[in-house]
Each structure stands twice: as structure tokens, then as C-alpha cells.
Design a protein around this motif. Structure first.
Motif, short mmCIF file in Angstrom:
data_model
loop_
_atom_site.label_atom_id
_atom_site.label_comp_id
_atom_site.label_asym_id
_atom_site.label_seq_id
_atom_site.Cartn_x
_atom_site.Cartn_y
_atom_site.Cartn_z
N HIS A 52 0.82 -1.22 0.00
CA HIS A 52 0.00 0.00 0.00
C HIS A 52 0.85 1.27 0.00
CE1 HIS A 52 -3.58 -2.33 0.49
NE2 HIS A 52 -3.28 -2.76 1.69
N ARG A 85 -12.12 -13.50 6.42
CA ARG A 85 -12.53 -12.29 5.70
C ARG A 85 -14.04 -12.05 5.88
NH1 ARG A 85 -8.49 -8.86 3.73
NH2 ARG A 85 -9.93 -8.17 2.11
N ASP A 118 -5.44 -11.76 2.65
CA ASP A 118 -6.40 -11.83 1.54
C ASP A 118 -6.18 -13.03 0.62
OD1 ASP A 118 -4.12 -11.00 0.19
OD2 ASP A 118 -4.87 -8.98 -0.22
MG MG Z 1 -5.73 -6.10 2.86
#
Ligand code: MG
Ligand code: ATP
Length: 137
Positions: A52, A85, A118
Motif C-alpha cells: 500500500h 474475511r 487476503d
Molecule cells: Mg488487505
């Protein structure tokens, strides 16, 4: 069975919610097979969220993740990555389903209580950043 990596973020430890979050995790059928409380260094947080680094919120994210202790965890269960998740809910708690950790506890898209890997591939990479095999039982 599968493993995923989880973090109870600073907003969870600050509000003394780690037990409440763990209760939701365990009720969902995930087993906490590794767990440690740490205060992340800036270098650790920057490395963890490296994907990120070009995003506009990167600086804010690193500052948040190093603000207070976190609980790093290894969770195990059937389809643990996808299952966790689901249990976490949407990144933005405003969009999270009823009963999810983020709907129950998160206050904003930034301070959203939990992290979960993820993919199974990223889970293995993330687990290795914080745990040795001997600490997962
Ligand atoms: Mg993530
Ligand atoms: P995580 O990776 O923490 O499990 P996620 O996969 O749901 O969450 P990502 O898109 O990977 O979400 O973003 C990583 C984290 O960066 C988010 O959990 C949140 O803490 C922060 N974040 C994401 N989007 C924003 C935003 N628009 N503003 C501030 N922080 C954000």
C-alpha cells in the motif's frame, strides 16, 4: 484445514476489546493457534503494508498501526482465509454486514479493528513475518 494471519489493531487494544474480538473469532469456528502482543516498530509496519506504500493513506496507516500495541495471531480452520474475511466484514465498517467484527466494533475505514490475509499465499508470507513454526501450536 488452512491457516490465516490476523492482527487485532491498535483501536482494539486501546478499547480493551481483544477478548471480545477473540470470542467472535472462536464462535466462527476458527482456532487461535498462535498469538502474541507486540508494539510494532515503524519499520515493521512499513514492511507489512508495503503493497500500500503508494496509496494516499499509507502514512496515516503506519502511524495508526504503531500508535499502541497490537495482537498478532495465526488462525486455523476450514477455508480459514475466506472464512476470516467473512467474519471481519467489509474494510469500511459502514458497509460491513451485521454480526461481523467490523460492524460490531470498528469506527472508521482506517481504524477498522482487524486485519486478515487476503490469500493463502499472503497468509504464509505474513505469518512468517511474525511467527516461527515453534510458536504455532
Ligand atoms: Mg488487505
Ligand atoms: P486489511 O488488509 O487490514 O485486512 P483490507 O484488506 O480490508 O484490510 P486493504 O484495502 O488491504 O483493506 O487496506 C489495508 C488497510 O488500510 C485497511 O484495513 C485500513 O486500515 C486502511 N485503509 C484502507 N483504505 C483506507 C482509506 N481510504 N483511508 C484510510 N485507511 C484506509
Amino acid at each position: 484445514t488452512e491457516r490465516t494471519f490476523s492482527i487485532l489493531k491498535p483501536d482494539a487494544t486501546e478499547r480493551n476489546l481483544t477478548g471480545a474480538v477473540n470470542a467472535v473469532i472462536e464462535a466462527a469456528g476458527l482456532r487461535i493457534v498462535g498469538q502474541r502482543r507486540i508494539h510494532m516498530s515503524q519499520a515493521q509496519a512499513e514492511k507489512f503494508y508495503e503493497v500500500h506504500k503508494e496509496r494516499p493513506f499509507f502514512g496515516e496507516l503506519v502511524e495508526f498501526m504503531t500508535r499502541s500495541p497490537v495482537v498478532v495471531q495465526v488462525l486455523e480452520g476450514d477455508n480459514a482465509v475466506a472464512r476470516y474475511r467473512e467474519v471481519m466484514g467489509a474494510t469500511n465498517p459502514a458497509n460491513a454486514d451485521e454480526g461481523t467484527i467490523r460492524k460490531l466494533f470498528a469506527q472508521s475505514v482506517g481504524e477498522n479493528t482487524v486485519h486478515g490475509s487476503d490469500s493463502a499465499e499472503n497468509a504464509a508470507i505474513e505469518i512468517a513475518q511474525f511467527f516461527t513454526d515453534a510458536d504455532i501450536v
